[in-house]
Design an enzyme around this catalytic site. Structure first.
Site, PDB file in Angstrom:
ATOM      1  N   LYS A   1      -2.073  20.010 -25.242  1.00 47.68           N
ATOM      2  CA  LYS A   1      -2.194  18.561 -25.041  1.00 47.68           C
ATOM      3  C   LYS A   1      -1.185  17.994 -24.042  1.00 47.68           C
ATOM      4  O   LYS A   1      -1.363  16.878 -23.554  1.00 47.68           O
ATOM      5  CB  LYS A   1      -1.973  17.818 -26.377  1.00 47.68           C
ATOM      6  CG  LYS A   1      -2.944  18.171 -27.471  1.00 47.68           C
ATOM      7  CD  LYS A   1      -4.296  17.568 -27.210  1.00 47.68           C
ATOM      8  CE  LYS A   1      -5.256  17.823 -28.341  1.00 47.68           C
ATOM      9  NZ  LYS A   1      -6.618  18.056 -27.877  1.00 47.68           N
TER      10      LYS A   1
ATOM     11  N   HIS B   1     -14.729  25.727 -19.495  1.00 45.23           N
ATOM     12  CA  HIS B   1     -14.392  26.651 -20.565  1.00 45.23           C
ATOM     13  C   HIS B   1     -14.697  25.988 -21.896  1.00 45.23           C
ATOM     14  O   HIS B   1     -14.310  24.856 -22.124  1.00 45.23           O
ATOM     15  CB  HIS B   1     -12.906  27.004 -20.475  1.00 45.23           C
ATOM     16  CG  HIS B   1     -12.545  28.141 -21.361  1.00 45.23           C
ATOM     17  ND1 HIS B   1     -12.497  28.026 -22.719  1.00 45.23           N
ATOM     18  CD2 HIS B   1     -12.229  29.422 -21.077  1.00 45.23           C
ATOM     19  CE1 HIS B   1     -12.165  29.200 -23.240  1.00 45.23           C
ATOM     20  NE2 HIS B   1     -11.994  30.069 -22.261  1.00 45.23           N
TER      21      HIS B   1
ATOM     22  N   PRO C   1       2.767  23.541 -27.614  1.00 42.61           N
ATOM     23  CA  PRO C   1       1.595  23.861 -26.774  1.00 42.61           C
ATOM     24  C   PRO C   1       0.382  24.418 -27.523  1.00 42.61           C
ATOM     25  O   PRO C   1      -0.599  24.772 -26.889  1.00 42.61           O
ATOM     26  CB  PRO C   1       2.153  24.890 -25.777  1.00 42.61           C
ATOM     27  CG  PRO C   1       3.389  25.431 -26.389  1.00 42.61           C
ATOM     28  CD  PRO C   1       3.905  24.426 -27.362  1.00 42.61           C
TER      29      PRO C   1
ATOM     30  N   TYR D   1      -7.283  33.273 -30.559  1.00 36.02           N
ATOM     31  CA  TYR D   1      -6.219  32.941 -31.516  1.00 36.02           C
ATOM     32  C   TYR D   1      -6.213  34.023 -32.586  1.00 36.02           C
ATOM     33  O   TYR D   1      -7.182  34.131 -33.354  1.00 36.02           O
ATOM     34  CB  TYR D   1      -6.477  31.588 -32.181  1.00 36.02           C
ATOM     35  CG  TYR D   1      -6.414  30.393 -31.258  1.00 36.02           C
ATOM     36  CD1 TYR D   1      -5.212  29.998 -30.673  1.00 36.02           C
ATOM     37  CD2 TYR D   1      -7.551  29.619 -31.004  1.00 36.02           C
ATOM     38  CE1 TYR D   1      -5.155  28.877 -29.848  1.00 36.02           C
ATOM     39  CE2 TYR D   1      -7.497  28.507 -30.181  1.00 36.02           C
ATOM     40  CZ  TYR D   1      -6.290  28.143 -29.602  1.00 36.02           C
ATOM     41  OH  TYR D   1      -6.231  27.033 -28.796  1.00 36.02           O
TER      42      TYR D   1
ATOM     43  N   TYR E   1      -9.966  18.970 -30.289  1.00 29.24           N
ATOM     44  CA  TYR E   1      -9.455  20.055 -29.448  1.00 29.24           C
ATOM     45  C   TYR E   1      -9.544  19.701 -27.965  1.00 29.24           C
ATOM     46  O   TYR E   1      -8.624  19.979 -27.195  1.00 29.24           O
ATOM     47  CB  TYR E   1     -10.265  21.313 -29.753  1.00 29.24           C
ATOM     48  CG  TYR E   1      -9.732  22.603 -29.178  1.00 29.24           C
ATOM     49  CD1 TYR E   1      -8.432  23.026 -29.428  1.00 29.24           C
ATOM     50  CD2 TYR E   1     -10.566  23.426 -28.415  1.00 29.24           C
ATOM     51  CE1 TYR E   1      -7.962  24.216 -28.916  1.00 29.24           C
ATOM     52  CE2 TYR E   1     -10.098  24.629 -27.909  1.00 29.24           C
ATOM     53  CZ  TYR E   1      -8.799  25.010 -28.155  1.00 29.24           C
ATOM     54  OH  TYR E   1      -8.334  26.203 -27.652  1.00 29.24           O
TER      55      TYR E   1
HETATM   56  P1  RFL Z   1       7.024  18.133 -16.200  1.00 28.11           P
HETATM   57  O1  RFL Z   1       5.820  18.838 -15.729  1.00 28.11           O
HETATM   58  O2  RFL Z   1       8.033  18.869 -16.978  1.00 28.11           O
HETATM   59  O3  RFL Z   1       7.699  17.466 -14.934  1.00 28.11           O
HETATM   60  C1  RFL Z   1       8.966  16.871 -15.030  1.00 28.11           C
HETATM   61  C2  RFL Z   1       9.595  16.954 -13.660  1.00 28.11           C
HETATM   62  O4  RFL Z   1      10.874  16.330 -13.704  1.00 28.11           O
HETATM   63  C3  RFL Z   1      11.822  17.150 -13.033  1.00 28.11           C
HETATM   64  N1  RFL Z   1      13.136  16.802 -13.571  1.00 28.11           N
HETATM   65  C4  RFL Z   1      13.999  15.996 -12.932  1.00 28.11           C
HETATM   66  N2  RFL Z   1      13.930  15.378 -11.753  1.00 28.11           N
HETATM   67  C5  RFL Z   1      14.977  14.603 -11.393  1.00 28.11           C
HETATM   68  N3  RFL Z   1      16.096  14.452 -12.168  1.00 28.11           N
HETATM   69  C6  RFL Z   1      16.202  15.070 -13.362  1.00 28.11           C
HETATM   70  N4  RFL Z   1      17.285  14.896 -14.116  1.00 28.11           N
HETATM   71  C7  RFL Z   1      15.121  15.885 -13.795  1.00 28.11           C
HETATM   72  N5  RFL Z   1      14.889  16.619 -14.901  1.00 28.11           N
HETATM   73  C8  RFL Z   1      13.676  17.163 -14.748  1.00 28.11           C
HETATM   74  C9  RFL Z   1      11.353  18.554 -13.313  1.00 28.11           C
HETATM   75  O5  RFL Z   1      11.855  19.478 -12.346  1.00 28.11           O
HETATM   76  C10 RFL Z   1       9.841  18.380 -13.242  1.00 28.11           C
HETATM   77  O6  RFL Z   1       9.345  18.577 -11.945  1.00 28.11           O
HETATM   78  O7  RFL Z   1       6.636  16.842 -17.097  1.00 28.11           O
HETATM   79  P2  RFL Z   1       5.319  15.939 -17.106  1.00 28.11           P
HETATM   80  O8  RFL Z   1       4.967  15.440 -15.742  1.00 28.11           O
HETATM   81  O9  RFL Z   1       5.560  14.978 -18.195  1.00 28.11           O
HETATM   82  O10 RFL Z   1       4.142  16.936 -17.518  1.00 28.11           O
HETATM   83  C11 RFL Z   1       4.130  17.537 -18.789  1.00 28.11           C
HETATM   84  C12 RFL Z   1       3.524  18.937 -18.711  1.00 28.11           C
HETATM   85  O11 RFL Z   1       4.146  19.654 -17.665  1.00 28.11           O
HETATM   86  C13 RFL Z   1       3.679  19.687 -20.022  1.00 28.11           C
HETATM   87  O12 RFL Z   1       3.380  18.850 -21.113  1.00 28.11           O
HETATM   88  C14 RFL Z   1       2.733  20.899 -20.081  1.00 28.11           C
HETATM   89  O13 RFL Z   1       3.061  21.855 -19.124  1.00 28.11           O
HETATM   90  C15 RFL Z   1       2.780  21.506 -21.463  1.00 28.11           C
HETATM   91  N6  RFL Z   1       1.956  22.723 -21.545  1.00 28.11           N
HETATM   92  C16 RFL Z   1       0.600  22.627 -21.639  1.00 28.11           C
HETATM   93  N7  RFL Z   1      -0.012  21.403 -21.617  1.00 28.11           N
HETATM   94  C17 RFL Z   1      -1.378  21.308 -21.651  1.00 28.11           C
HETATM   95  O14 RFL Z   1      -1.909  20.182 -21.623  1.00 28.11           O
HETATM   96  N8  RFL Z   1      -2.169  22.443 -21.675  1.00 28.11           N
HETATM   97  C18 RFL Z   1      -1.635  23.701 -21.698  1.00 28.11           C
HETATM   98  O15 RFL Z   1      -2.402  24.680 -21.715  1.00 28.11           O
HETATM   99  C19 RFL Z   1      -0.192  23.833 -21.692  1.00 28.11           C
HETATM  100  N9  RFL Z   1       0.392  25.052 -21.664  1.00 28.11           N
HETATM  101  C20 RFL Z   1       2.581  23.976 -21.464  1.00 28.11           C
HETATM  102  C21 RFL Z   1       1.758  25.141 -21.523  1.00 28.11           C
HETATM  103  C22 RFL Z   1       3.967  24.106 -21.326  1.00 28.11           C
HETATM  104  C23 RFL Z   1       4.551  25.360 -21.249  1.00 28.11           C
HETATM  105  N10 RFL Z   1       5.968  25.409 -21.098  1.00 28.11           N
HETATM  106  C24 RFL Z   1       6.622  26.158 -20.108  1.00 28.11           C
HETATM  107  C25 RFL Z   1       6.783  24.427 -21.802  1.00 28.11           C
HETATM  108  C26 RFL Z   1       2.333  26.396 -21.456  1.00 28.11           C
HETATM  109  C27 RFL Z   1       3.739  26.520 -21.323  1.00 28.11           C
HETATM  110  C28 RFL Z   1       4.306  27.908 -21.263  1.00 28.11           C
END
Ligand code: RFL
Length: 384
Positions: A296, A72, A292, A200, A381
């Site tokens: 990143k 993309h 978001p 956007y 980006y």
């Molecule tokens: P995660 O993926 O949140 O995983 C953390 C894990 O820890 C668990 N956990 C626990 N386990 C044991 N004991 C506890 N006390 C715990 N507390 C929590 C959780 O259940 C989970 O499984 O963190 P990690 O690995 O650091 O990864 C980070 C990413 O998930 C996050 O930065 C992204 O999803 C952010 N984000 C996006 N990032 C991108 O690079 N590109 C995107 O297009 C993008 N879109 C998004 C996003 C985040 C979103 N939300 C919901 C915040 C879109 C959305 C809507």
């Protein structure tokens, strides 16, 4: 000792770290609060940076995204002054994103980890990390039966996100925090993408965004009032508002479909300094939360997990503590670059006053007309 390294959280950071440590022969255990089903289906990010793909490739973990990910490279800005598209793979370093839903990546990493004998305890919530200033830290966690147990380790890797136990247990950290004062309603629609680009839209009624997640699923974002409940808007209102802000009357209708998932996000950023306290080390959202806007978060999580894995392997396998001592500074350099660009994006897409709105128009005009501004944008980006 439960394991040499106890990892909190089975997100992208924890699972990549677990894979790399396990393959290096380091005994590790992942404690994850949610069930395995929840972990495999939680839809979040989707845009993977080229560096993320390179990291996963380097470790033979890119099979799924090579098969099902799609390149993309276009984003389109829609404003009162018209629209313009940037083909960012022809700008900057000439690199595209790979669209691959985060839950697919997480599933791949989990499958791979389990296939080689990696250990995960699901439905096990870490409550606290103690003894981080010793060489025998311990995780206190509540298991699926409600019983509280203790998991001693040599190191604890906090990959449990922003509300996890690791953050709460990092005594010396300074939290540098910015609330951008903006709230988004994030929805996932069972509908094909409506444009062949990230969309956007800057509008008087607020920002609207469009991001493909696959041929049949699209993520949309709608700026809304702070305090809005996720369920407050009807599906009709969501589609009507998206159509107005994305100016569907001028640029073509949106492909509608049922809303599969919705969440309200307050756009906030923070960074913990330092990311290590003795035997406790943080990576991913636990280390730094990023709004978001520029996609990143998951990419930083992967980058930090690789850095941390290498540092822990050097320490535990090769008795070489230098890389672990440098981990926080090295990871933070990447985190702050991503924060800086994301902060710029927040101001590109939102304005809180007439003055800000004028700056925003000027920023968009630079991006539309200046090749060097476009190159800078493209490099940042897709970069982490
Ligand atoms: P995660 O993926 O949140 O995983 C953390 C894990 O820890 C668990 N956990 C626990 N386990 C044991 N004991 C506890 N006390 C715990 N507390 C929590 C959780 O259940 C989970 O499984 O963190 P990690 O690995 O650091 O990864 C980070 C990413 O998930 C996050 O930065 C992204 O999803 C952010 N984000 C996006 N990032 C991108 O690079 N590109 C995107 O297009 C993008 N879109 C998004 C996003 C985040 C979103 N939300 C919901 C915040 C879109 C959305 C809507």
């Amino acid at each position: 000792r439960a394991a040499d390294v106890v990892i909190l959280g089975a997100g992208p950071a924890g699972l990549l770290l677990g894979n790399l440590l396990h393959r290096a022969g380091i005994d590790c255990l992942i404690l994850e609060r949610e069930t395995t089903d929840r972990v495999r289906t939680r839809a979040r990010a989707g845009f993977l940076a080229p560096n993320t793909v390179r990291i996963l490739d380097r470790h033979g973990l890119a099979g799924g995204l090579r098969r099902a990910g799609r390149e993309h490279s276009r984003c389109e800005f829609r404003t009162d002054d018209g629209r313009f598209t940037l083909d960012y793979a022809t700008l900057g370093r000439g690199e595209p994103h790979t669209v691959y839903p985060q839950q697919e990546l997480v599933t791949d990493l989990l499958t791979e980890y389990l296939a080689v004998g990696g250990r995960v305890h699901f439905s096990t919530e870490a409550l606290a990390v103690t003894g981080a200033d010793s060489t025998r830290p311990q995780v206190t966690a509540r298991g699926p039966d409600g019983a509280v147990g203790h998991w001693p380790a040599r190191y604890v890797a906090g990959c449990d996100g922003r509300h996890g136990a690791a953050r709460r247990s990092l005594p010396a950290a300074v939290r540098r925090h910015r609330d951008h004062g903006v709230t988004w309603l994030a929805v996932l629609a069972e509908a094909p993408p409506s444009l062949d680009a990230v969309g956007y839209a800057v509008h008087d009624r607020g920002f609207a965004g469009h991001m493909a997640r696959g041929p049949r699923v699209t993520r949309y974002y709608l700026q809304c009032e702070r305090g809005t409940a996720a369920g407050a808007w009807t599906e009709d209102r969501i589609w009507a508002e998206l159509s107005v802000r994305l100016r569907a009357d001028r640029y073509g209708p949106l492909h509608r479909g049922p809303i599969l998932d919705r969440a309200v996000l307050d756009l906030e950023s923070d960074v913990l300094e330092e990311l290590r306290h003795g035997s406790l080390v943080l990576a991913g959202d636990a280390a730094s939360l990023i709004s978001p806007c520029a996609a990143k978060g998951a990419n930083l999580a992967v980058l930090q997990a690789e850095l941390l894995a290498e540092a822990l392997i050097d320490d535990l396998r090769h008795a070489s503590p230098g890389p672990l001592a440098d981990y926080s500074a090295r990871a933070l350099a990447h985190v702050w670059r991503a924060q800086e660009f994301t902060h710029w994006m927040v101001h590109l897409l939102h304005s809180a006053s007439p003055f800000d709105a004028a700056l925003q128009r000027s920023r968009l005009a630079s991006l539309r007309t200046s090749r060097s501004a476009q190159d800078w944008f493209a490099e940042n980006y897709v970069g982490v």
